[in-house]
Design a protein around this motif. Sequence first.
Motif, mmCIF file in Angstrom:
data_model
loop_
_atom_site.group_PDB
_atom_site.id
_atom_site.type_symbol
_atom_site.label_atom_id
_atom_site.label_comp_id
_atom_site.label_asym_id
_atom_site.label_seq_id
_atom_site.Cartn_x
_atom_site.Cartn_y
_atom_site.Cartn_z
ATOM 1 N N ARG A 183 -13.541 -2.700 5.856
ATOM 2 C CA ARG A 183 -13.352 -2.530 4.406
ATOM 3 C C ARG A 183 -12.365 -3.581 3.869
ATOM 4 O O ARG A 183 -12.606 -4.231 2.869
ATOM 5 N N ILE A 184 -11.220 -3.721 4.575
ATOM 6 C CA ILE A 184 -10.186 -4.652 4.093
ATOM 7 C C ILE A 184 -10.726 -6.080 4.048
ATOM 8 O O ILE A 184 -10.451 -6.831 3.111
ATOM 9 N N SER A 221 0.809 -1.217 0.000
ATOM 10 C CA SER A 221 0.000 0.000 0.000
ATOM 11 C C SER A 221 0.846 1.272 0.000
ATOM 12 O O SER A 221 0.309 2.371 -0.031
ATOM 13 N N TYR A 277 -5.708 -0.564 13.128
ATOM 14 C CA TYR A 277 -6.525 0.187 12.168
ATOM 15 C C TYR A 277 -7.910 0.448 12.753
ATOM 16 O O TYR A 277 -8.443 -0.379 13.499
ATOM 17 N N HIS A 310 -9.353 -6.506 0.434
ATOM 18 C CA HIS A 310 -8.096 -7.150 0.034
ATOM 19 C C HIS A 310 -8.126 -8.638 0.377
ATOM 20 O O HIS A 310 -8.716 -9.048 1.382
ATOM 21 N N ASN A 332 -2.718 -10.134 1.258
ATOM 22 C CA ASN A 332 -2.548 -8.856 1.969
ATOM 23 C C ASN A 332 -2.315 -9.005 3.462
ATOM 24 O O ASN A 332 -1.429 -8.359 4.024
ATOM 25 N N THR A 348 -11.904 0.696 8.701
ATOM 26 C CA THR A 348 -10.857 0.281 7.750
ATOM 27 C C THR A 348 -10.722 -1.235 7.746
ATOM 28 O O THR A 348 -10.605 -1.859 6.695
ATOM 29 N N SER A 357 0.552 -6.535 3.652
ATOM 30 C CA SER A 357 0.445 -5.459 4.630
ATOM 31 C C SER A 357 1.694 -5.462 5.510
ATOM 32 O O SER A 357 2.126 -6.517 5.976
ATOM 33 N N HIS A 363 0.077 -6.078 9.082
ATOM 34 C CA HIS A 363 -0.680 -7.294 9.434
ATOM 35 C C HIS A 363 -0.226 -8.520 8.651
ATOM 36 O O HIS A 363 -1.038 -9.404 8.352
#
Length: 268
Positions: free
Chosen positions: A186-187, A12, A179, A193, A168, A183, A220, A223
């Motif tokens: 969303r991920i 990212s 996070y 992702h 990810n 967020t 990530s 993570h």
Amino acid sequence: MGIYFTVLSSGSTGNATVIQHGGTSLMIDAGLSAKRLEALFLEREISGTELDGILVTHEHSDHIKGLGAMSRKYNLPIYANTNTWAALEKSVGAIPEENRRVFETGEKHDFGSLRVESFGISHDAAEPVGYTFDDGSEKLSVATDLGYMSDKVRDAISDSDVLVLEANHDVELLRMGRYPWNTKRRILSDIGHLSNEAAGAALSELMNGRIKRTYLAHLSRDHNMMDLAKMSVRDAMESRGCFYRDHEFKLCDTYYDRPTPWDRVGEP
Ligand SMILES: Nc1ccn([C@@H]2O[C@H](COP(=O)(O)O)[C@@H](O)[C@H]2O)c(=O)n1
């Protein structure tokens, strides 16, 4: 002739991959500053002047940060679908008409004898895509930033020799991480992702004897870790009955801060 590629940077903080085939040289995404991209080019002896164009996957900044600057500096055509063009317009600056190449997702484009096809992926962008590169004997597919592995994506990439596939995050590390919840949600969603586990599950369905290597991409830094990703992907494959020997199939590294070695897709 052969398809050669290097993942210059993945994650990212910025994404870019260069693919070469005969006299054709293409970059997928330009998600780092032009200065940083040129430094990565130097590391792999790539010259911006030899590029034939930049293919865009979607408009998020980690995929287009240096797009306008690179296009202007090296007079490079930018290839993106209609909705991605509309979404990146404001961020990219002035691009002359002749360098605005608009395609419809799924269309085929031939660059010499290299066939490039895009396929739709599920991500929270205007019209995100992955790409396949096929010269009739070797095939490379690039699929990152996808919330899940749809049947369409699977069909598009299943006959590849080499994949660049997102892994990810580790789901537990993400859940426990720093996070904000929105967020994380969303991920983890279908427009986010691909996790390590999901990448492994997808690979277990994709394995057909042809795929020889998979580069785990867009890891990530918060993570995930490459060793963990490799272990989790392999575990997810094995738990679905998909076992492989190391000389038959390899999981390969990508990096956020350095390019992968040049690889030839057709190499065993
Ligand atoms: N504070 C943050 C951090 C990351 N994101 C987005 O989450 C996705 C995963 O990021 P990783 O760096 O963990 O791979 C990616 O789409 C980031 O842009 C965010 O929105 N806010």
